[in-house]
Design an enzyme around this catalytic site. Structure first.
Site, mmCIF file in Angstrom:
data_model
loop_
_atom_site.group_PDB
_atom_site.id
_atom_site.type_symbol
_atom_site.label_atom_id
_atom_site.label_comp_id
_atom_site.label_asym_id
_atom_site.label_seq_id
_atom_site.Cartn_x
_atom_site.Cartn_y
_atom_site.Cartn_z
ATOM 1 N N ARG A 118 -10.908 55.304 18.343
ATOM 2 C CA ARG A 118 -11.678 56.728 18.034
ATOM 3 C C ARG A 118 -12.464 57.113 19.363
ATOM 4 O O ARG A 118 -12.970 56.172 19.909
ATOM 5 C CB ARG A 118 -12.558 56.445 16.701
ATOM 6 C CG ARG A 118 -13.131 57.692 16.248
ATOM 7 C CD ARG A 118 -12.270 58.615 15.621
ATOM 8 N NE ARG A 118 -12.969 59.762 14.563
ATOM 9 C CZ ARG A 118 -12.381 60.734 14.197
ATOM 10 N NH1 ARG A 118 -11.102 61.326 14.760
ATOM 11 N NH2 ARG A 118 -12.934 61.727 13.528
ATOM 12 N N THR A 405 -3.414 66.517 13.806
ATOM 13 C CA THR A 405 -3.256 65.021 13.685
ATOM 14 C C THR A 405 -1.791 64.820 13.356
ATOM 15 O O THR A 405 -0.984 65.450 13.088
ATOM 16 C CB THR A 405 -4.106 64.476 12.487
ATOM 17 O OG1 THR A 405 -5.521 64.818 12.614
ATOM 18 C CG2 THR A 405 -4.075 62.830 12.606
ATOM 19 N N THR A 423 -4.549 61.611 16.470
ATOM 20 C CA THR A 423 -5.243 62.616 16.488
ATOM 21 C C THR A 423 -5.916 63.448 17.895
ATOM 22 O O THR A 423 -6.416 62.562 18.784
ATOM 23 C CB THR A 423 -6.318 63.158 15.433
ATOM 24 O OG1 THR A 423 -6.534 64.214 15.172
ATOM 25 C CG2 THR A 423 -7.386 62.573 15.528
ATOM 26 N N GLU A 442 -12.800 66.335 19.245
ATOM 27 C CA GLU A 442 -13.494 65.371 18.030
ATOM 28 C C GLU A 442 -14.890 65.399 17.841
ATOM 29 O O GLU A 442 -15.262 65.162 16.580
ATOM 30 C CB GLU A 442 -13.204 63.922 18.609
ATOM 31 C CG GLU A 442 -12.252 63.064 17.680
ATOM 32 C CD GLU A 442 -11.257 63.458 16.912
ATOM 33 O OE1 GLU A 442 -11.158 63.924 15.818
ATOM 34 O OE2 GLU A 442 -10.354 63.741 17.590
ATOM 35 N N ASP A 445 -15.976 66.631 14.633
ATOM 36 C CA ASP A 445 -15.771 65.669 13.389
ATOM 37 C C ASP A 445 -17.272 65.101 12.951
ATOM 38 O O ASP A 445 -17.313 64.401 11.805
ATOM 39 C CB ASP A 445 -14.698 64.571 13.710
ATOM 40 C CG ASP A 445 -13.285 65.050 12.971
ATOM 41 O OD1 ASP A 445 -13.316 66.004 12.292
ATOM 42 O OD2 ASP A 445 -12.696 64.275 12.875
ATOM 43 N N SER A 470 -13.928 59.856 10.299
ATOM 44 C CA SER A 470 -12.416 60.390 10.200
ATOM 45 C C SER A 470 -12.135 60.202 8.742
ATOM 46 O O SER A 470 -12.594 59.491 7.807
ATOM 47 C CB SER A 470 -11.461 59.633 11.212
ATOM 48 O OG SER A 470 -10.131 60.105 10.683
ATOM 49 N N SER A 471 -10.803 61.069 8.420
ATOM 50 C CA SER A 471 -10.178 60.676 7.130
ATOM 51 C C SER A 471 -8.832 60.239 7.331
ATOM 52 O O SER A 471 -8.133 60.042 6.182
ATOM 53 C CB SER A 471 -9.964 62.465 6.459
ATOM 54 O OG SER A 471 -11.237 62.974 6.229
ATOM 55 N N GLY A 491 -3.395 65.965 8.227
ATOM 56 C CA GLY A 491 -3.784 66.850 7.369
ATOM 57 C C GLY A 491 -5.401 66.732 7.121
ATOM 58 O O GLY A 491 -5.772 67.452 6.151
ATOM 59 N N GLY A 492 -6.376 66.559 8.050
ATOM 60 C CA GLY A 492 -7.491 66.699 7.792
ATOM 61 C C GLY A 492 -7.940 65.879 6.658
ATOM 62 O O GLY A 492 -7.296 64.688 6.339
#
Length: 585
Positions: A118, A405, A423, A442, A445, A470-471, A491-492
């Site tokens: 990440r 993503t 992503t 990023e 986010d 993050s999701s 897809g967020g």
């Protein structure tokens, strides 16, 4: 009380028999798809293979991974090769200017390891980064299209770390498919063309416009052979010198210059890049109907939320409710409300914030949360729980997680298995194009506000060196200690519902992986109950509204990929809403 086994089987058989017509999209719905979706849904047949399998968001990327698997490469090797090609052919979604979460099962050790690449906040980042002079969040479009949106990219460090631990082929070999395509060119896909045509901000960035658009400013047409020799040179350097070639030297200097030279300059430095480290973390795991499910832990909220939803649903007879029924949508959506309520308060980078993972996944806590679900009424908006028996001391996060993503899954001939979500965050990231690739956005986010209206600190606030929540929810489902299902999606924040839906489809409704992916998307993110436009779920809206559900019908461009490992070998599936495919041998 559960229905008798024979009754469950009868109801499931009847439901399955009726499903294909229920899933059919209307022609108009195909025309109205969100640009982030494919230019139209296409039927995907279940892929079968005896020994190895690869599924990703683009046929060329799947072929690159398949090539490595046929050469005796590991699942990690296949993922790296596929990811590098995705950067080239699906640049709007992922790439070396971004980050990823990888969940990998080692057949040798019998263990699951997760790799966190990440992005991190630059050392100069401050909590007020995206607030205006009045202390209010700036519009998202203003935040994302700036140098301030760029976090320190992590992907290559993560891929390198995973390869050192679980790779089989030489590092440089994994770069060759992407290098070939970058030099020889690839055909612009319908989806890439549509996204280019609809993106105004990308055209304003000179370097990006020169690559993605014709001299007259028109987006390259479908089928245009697009070459990227600059990206090929970047990849050759990393193939020969390792990830250091990206994080130090000329490439790093160009990245920093592009970020700091933006009209709204960022604060990324060479020291930020040189100091980046990918991390291995223990997976978060939970049980559901006799299976063990494992995924990426914080800073991802995805698998925790999926496990919470399933833990809350386990006390209900979901298998007897037909897919696409009011009952199925109701219970699934209510569980989503509860999980998202917790997610918005508790999950952030565990190196900065104590995340109560164990308490959030405690079976007794999830049973108590699930007991809040009423069979005939929606709770509309759920309040967060108190998993540790303490008064809530954190503020609610207001970060947006938007639906770009990408995702891929792989199983090699040795039985190693992998699920990875990757992503650059928003569509085309920050729009900053350097050395043949796009940089992430990023930083958006993180929560735009570091405190909530009551003055409580938000767990996912911006701090130097921190990783944004993050999701993304790459997951592996184990049966008798061995991988049974690999799944994930872009897809967020809707990723959580996409993944949970697919798991329920396979484990509860006994669908094959392609049929489970094909199921209409549904659920709640603790707001409206969302139903996928153009599917049979639209007809449920009046009855759901009578139950108190605030209903929203919308495009749901998931990009789910999955593999099931069963007695007959491997079955693979790819989302018909996008361009991906599964193949194996």
């Amino acid at each position: 009380m559960r229905a008798p086994r024979h009754a469950v089987a009868f109801m499931l058989a009847a439901a399955l028999a009726a499903m294909p017509a229920a899933w059919a999209r209307t022609p108009q719905a195909v025309e109205d798809l969100n640009p982030e979706a494919a230019s139209g849904t296409q039927t995907r047949l279940l892929a079968r293979a005896p020994h190895f399998m690869m599924a990703s968001a683009n046929p060329l990327a799947t072929q690159a991974g398949d090539e490595m698997l046929r050469r005796g490469g590991s699942a990690v090797d296949a993922a790296i090769a596929a990811q590098l090609v995705l950067n080239l052919v699906e640049p709007q979604s992922s790439g070396i200017g971004g980050g990823a979460f990888m969940v990998a099962y080692s057949a040798k050790s019998g263990r699951i390891q997760t790799y966190d690449s990440r992005e991190t906040a630059p050392a100069a980042a401050q909590p007020q980064r995206f607030l205006d002079s009045d202390g209010k969040p700036v519009p998202f479009a203003r935040a994302v299209n700036s140098g301030l949106a760029v976090g320190v990219p992590g992907l290559l460090r993560g891929l390198e770390l995973a390869h050192k631990e679980q790779g089989a082929l030489p590092w440089a070999d994994l770069f060759q498919p992407a290098i070939r395509l970058a030099e020889q060119g690839f055909a612009v896909s319908p989806r890439l063309h549509k996204l280019l045509a609809g993106n105004k901000e990308l055209r304003t960035q000179a370097a990006a416009a020169a690559y993605f658009y014709a001299p007259d400013g028109a987006p390259w047409p479908v089928g245009h052979v697009l070459k990227n020799p600059e990206f090929a040179r970047t990849l050759r350097a990393v193939a020969e010198q390792g990830a250091d070639a990206f994080y130090q030297g000329d490439i790093a200097q160009d990245i920093v210059a592009a970020v700091r030279g933006h009209a709204v300059p960022g604060d990324l430095t060479l020291a930020d890049l040189a100091g980046y480290r990918a991390k291995t973390r223990d997976p978060v795991c939970g049980a559901y109907r006799g299976y063990q499910l494992c995924g990426m832990g914080p800073p991802s909220s995805g698998p925790i939320a999926v496990l919470q939803m399933l833990g809350e649903l386990e006390q209900f007879p979901l298998p007897i409710f037909a897919p696409g029924s009011v009952e199925a949508v109701h219970y699934f959506s209510e569980a989503g409300r509860l999980a998202f309520a917790d997610r918005d308060f508790y999950v952030a980078d565990p190196d900065f914030v104590r995340v109560p993972v164990r308490a959030m996944l405690d079976p007794a806590y999830l049973r108590a949360r699930g007991a809040l679900i009423q069979p005939d009424r929606s709770m509309k908006v759920a309040l967060p729980g108190d998993p540790e028996g303490k008064l809530l001391s954190l503020g609610k996060d207001d970060a947006l997680a938007l639906p770009s993503t990408s995702h891929l899954v792989a199983v090699d001939a040795q039985g190693n298995a992998l699920s990875m979500t990757t992503t650059i965050e928003n569509e085309f990231g920050s729009k900053i194009f350097v050395r043949g690739f796009l940089l992430n956005n990023e930083m958006t986010d993180f929560s735009s506000s570091h405190k909530d209206p009551e003055g409580r600190l938000v767990a996912n606030r911006i701090e130097p060196g921190k990783r944004p929540r993050s999701s993304m929810a790459p997951m592996i489902v184990l049966r008798d200690g061995k991988p049974y299902l690999l799944v994930g999606s872009p897809g967020g924040s809707a990723i959580i519902n996409y993944v949970a839906k697919t798991i329920v489809g396979v484990l509860d409704w006994r669908l094959d992986i392609q049929a489970a992916i094909d199921l209409p998307n549904m659920g709640s993110r603790n707001k409206e109950t969302e139903l996928e436009k153009g599917t049979a779920l639209e007809a449920l809206a009046p009855e759901l509204e009578r139950m108190g559900h605030p209903v929203r019908i919308l495009e749901f461009p998931s990009g789910i990929h999955g593999i099931v490992i069963d007695a007959d070998g491997l079955q693979g599936g790819a989302d018909p809403r996008r361009e991906g495919v599964a193949q194996g041998g």
